[in-house]
Design a protein around this motif. Structure first.
Motif, PDB file in Angstrom:
ATOM      1  N   LEU A  51      -2.164   7.437   6.560  1.00  0.00           N
ATOM      2  CA  LEU A  51      -1.379   7.803   5.380  1.00  0.00           C
ATOM      3  C   LEU A  51      -1.777   9.127   4.737  1.00  0.00           C
ATOM      4  O   LEU A  51      -0.917   9.841   4.218  1.00  0.00           O
ATOM      5  CB  LEU A  51      -1.478   6.691   4.324  1.00  0.00           C
ATOM      6  N   ALA A  52      -3.062   9.466   4.739  1.00  0.00           N
ATOM      7  CA  ALA A  52      -3.544  10.568   3.897  1.00  0.00           C
ATOM      8  C   ALA A  52      -2.863  11.897   4.194  1.00  0.00           C
ATOM      9  O   ALA A  52      -2.554  12.667   3.272  1.00  0.00           O
ATOM     10  CB  ALA A  52      -5.064  10.704   4.043  1.00  0.00           C
ATOM     11  N   ILE A  75       0.836  -1.208   0.000  1.00  0.00           N
ATOM     12  CA  ILE A  75       0.000   0.000   0.000  1.00  0.00           C
ATOM     13  C   ILE A  75       0.865   1.249   0.000  1.00  0.00           C
ATOM     14  O   ILE A  75       0.632   2.200  -0.762  1.00  0.00           O
ATOM     15  CB  ILE A  75      -0.954  -0.015   1.213  1.00  0.00           C
ATOM     16  N   ALA A  76       1.877   1.267   0.873  1.00  0.00           N
ATOM     17  CA  ALA A  76       2.762   2.425   0.929  1.00  0.00           C
ATOM     18  C   ALA A  76       3.495   2.619  -0.394  1.00  0.00           C
ATOM     19  O   ALA A  76       3.627   3.753  -0.890  1.00  0.00           O
ATOM     20  CB  ALA A  76       3.756   2.265   2.076  1.00  0.00           C
ATOM     21  N   ALA A  77       3.969   1.527  -0.979  1.00  0.00           N
ATOM     22  CA  ALA A  77       4.686   1.621  -2.249  1.00  0.00           C
ATOM     23  C   ALA A  77       3.787   2.147  -3.365  1.00  0.00           C
ATOM     24  O   ALA A  77       4.236   2.902  -4.239  1.00  0.00           O
ATOM     25  CB  ALA A  77       5.249   0.247  -2.621  1.00  0.00           C
ATOM     26  N   ALA A  78       2.514   1.771  -3.340  1.00  0.00           N
ATOM     27  CA  ALA A  78       1.579   2.232  -4.366  1.00  0.00           C
ATOM     28  C   ALA A  78       1.379   3.737  -4.307  1.00  0.00           C
ATOM     29  O   ALA A  78       1.156   4.384  -5.338  1.00  0.00           O
ATOM     30  CB  ALA A  78       0.240   1.505  -4.206  1.00  0.00           C
ATOM     31  N   THR A  79       1.475   4.326  -3.113  1.00  0.00           N
ATOM     32  CA  THR A  79       1.320   5.786  -3.006  1.00  0.00           C
ATOM     33  C   THR A  79       2.504   6.514  -3.636  1.00  0.00           C
ATOM     34  O   THR A  79       2.370   7.672  -4.045  1.00  0.00           O
ATOM     35  CB  THR A  79       1.183   6.218  -1.539  1.00  0.00           C
ATOM     36  N   SER A 124       6.050   7.597   3.485  1.00  0.00           N
ATOM     37  CA  SER A 124       7.430   7.301   3.837  1.00  0.00           C
ATOM     38  C   SER A 124       7.533   5.932   4.505  1.00  0.00           C
ATOM     39  O   SER A 124       6.522   5.363   4.937  1.00  0.00           O
ATOM     40  CB  SER A 124       7.960   8.367   4.792  1.00  0.00           C
ATOM     41  N   PRO A 125       8.755   5.381   4.634  1.00  0.00           N
ATOM     42  CA  PRO A 125       8.923   4.155   5.421  1.00  0.00           C
ATOM     43  C   PRO A 125       8.433   4.313   6.860  1.00  0.00           C
ATOM     44  O   PRO A 125       7.931   3.359   7.458  1.00  0.00           O
ATOM     45  CB  PRO A 125      10.428   3.907   5.360  1.00  0.00           C
ATOM     46  N   GLN A 160       4.413   3.003  11.146  1.00  0.00           N
ATOM     47  CA  GLN A 160       3.352   3.461  12.035  1.00  0.00           C
ATOM     48  C   GLN A 160       2.004   2.855  11.669  1.00  0.00           C
ATOM     49  O   GLN A 160       1.159   2.643  12.544  1.00  0.00           O
ATOM     50  CB  GLN A 160       3.298   4.991  12.032  1.00  0.00           C
ATOM     51  N   LEU A 161       1.798   2.543  10.397  1.00  0.00           N
ATOM     52  CA  LEU A 161       0.572   1.870   9.993  1.00  0.00           C
ATOM     53  C   LEU A 161       0.479   0.496  10.649  1.00  0.00           C
ATOM     54  O   LEU A 161      -0.575   0.099  11.160  1.00  0.00           O
ATOM     55  CB  LEU A 161       0.521   1.748   8.468  1.00  0.00           C
TER      56      LEU A 161
END
Length: 341
Positions: free
Chosen positions: A302-303, A251-255, A266-267, A272-273
């Motif tokens: 994330l937003a 999910i983070a990489a897709a952003t 960020s990593p 934190q997610l």
């Protein structure tokens, strides 16, 4: 059937505070006592209270953003008051200086040496009211403390209390007298929530119950600081499968490659997610994280860290939340992410 605490009941305050994680039943009883205590002050905002409690137990920092008068500061004060710990409040204003937050070294004439006078940042829970009304220079005074749990002044490093949480409120950046938080500052907040207006029934109830005073005055701690530390240890012990970890990373990489964004997660955001998901799982009575926990927390975590590709100074809270939600929905859940073997 499990007994739930009554509103404001002092469940954990007299409980055993021996070191170590709690059982599931103990954790649920204490966490629900905290949320029930906050609900005596904040009417009809269960989701916001649950997320605030999640951030507290996940050792994160919370940003509450909304228009004035909807209970942002009241939520922060109620959560802080439900725990028997040190609490300081900082009212951010344009003339506030960094030393007003971190503290300052003062010359002691009797000892003929400088001694450090700690600022209000030295507390278990720090309430930063209207954080975006201070200058960027003053806002930057929080960067080291929020990430490293320490303060450096005049070449000396001072460790902050454990646990340490910042609950900050801010008004929308479109309002007068506000400064947009820099990306590095936003990235240090685990989650951002909005209170929203109460519905008609809760607003009418507020008029009746607050004629004689604020319910915050009657709120008493329901857990000790030692008990809170045990609850934090319980959250740390929640199991996260490799498949769920890869899901959060995906999910983070897709952003970071989405065409509608020029700044992705960020990593630190990924870390934190997962931490927040562990706290949500524990609050749900589980000792393992499900993909549903990641899905439920991805937008608030994330937003606020994202920046739209066509942004012109602001970061479009609603638009970015929609983009984050779309990315979560489009990211496939990996096999083997249903729970521990």
């Amino acid at each position: 059937m499990e007994r739930l605490p009554e509103s404001g009941e002092h469940v954990g305050i007299d409980a055993d505070t021996s070191a170590g994680a709690l059982s599931t039943a103990e954790f649920l009883l204490d966490s629900r006592a905290v949320m029930a205590a906050v609900e005596t002050v904040i009417d009809g905002k269960r989701d916001a209270i649950e997320l605030a409690t999640t951030v507290l137990l996940a050792e994160g920092h919370l940003l509450v953003e909304d228009v004035p008068g909807v209970g942002k500061t009241m939520l922060a004060r109620a959560l802080a008051k439900s725990v028997d710990c040190t609490v300081n409040r900082i009212q951010f204003t344009p003339d506030l200086l960094p030393s007003d937050i971190t503290g300052v070294s003062v010359y002691n004439q009797a000892e003929r040496e400088f001694e450090f006078k700690p600022g209000p940042i030295f507390a278990n829970i720090v309430i930063g009211d209207e954080i975006n009304r201070a200058s960027p220079k003053t806002q930057s005074a929080l960067l080291e403390s929020m990430e490293e749990r320490q303060v450096s002044v005049d070449g000396a490093t001072h460790v902050l209390p454990d646990p340490f949480t910042v609950i900050a409120t801010q008004n929308p950046v479109e309002m007068e007298g506000t400064y947009a938080l820099p990306e590095a500052q936003r990235d240090r907040f685990m989650a951002r929530i909005s209170m929203g207006y109460p519905d008609a029934a809760n607003e009418a109830a507020m008029l009746r119950t607050r004629e004689q005073g604020s319910p915050l005055d009657e709120l008493r701690p329901v857990v000790t600081i030692e008990r809170l530390r045990q609850m934090v240890l319980t959250v740390r012990d929640v199991f996260v499968s490799p498949a769920v970890e890869h899901y959060a990373v995906a999910i983070a990489a897709a952003t970071r490659v989405d065409k509608e964004l020029r700044l992705g997660a960020s990593p630190r955001a990924t870390l934190q997610l997962v931490r927040a998901a562990k706290a949500r799982a524990a609050l749900d009575g589980r000792d393992f994280v499900l993909p549903d926990d990641i899905d439920a927390l991805a937008v608030p975590v994330l937003a606020h860290r994202l920046m739209a590709a066509k942004s012109s100074g602001g970061y479009g809270r609603e638009a970015l939340a929609e983009i984050a939600a779309r990315i979560v929905q489009a990211t496939p859940v990996p096999l083997g992410a249903a729970g521990p073997a």
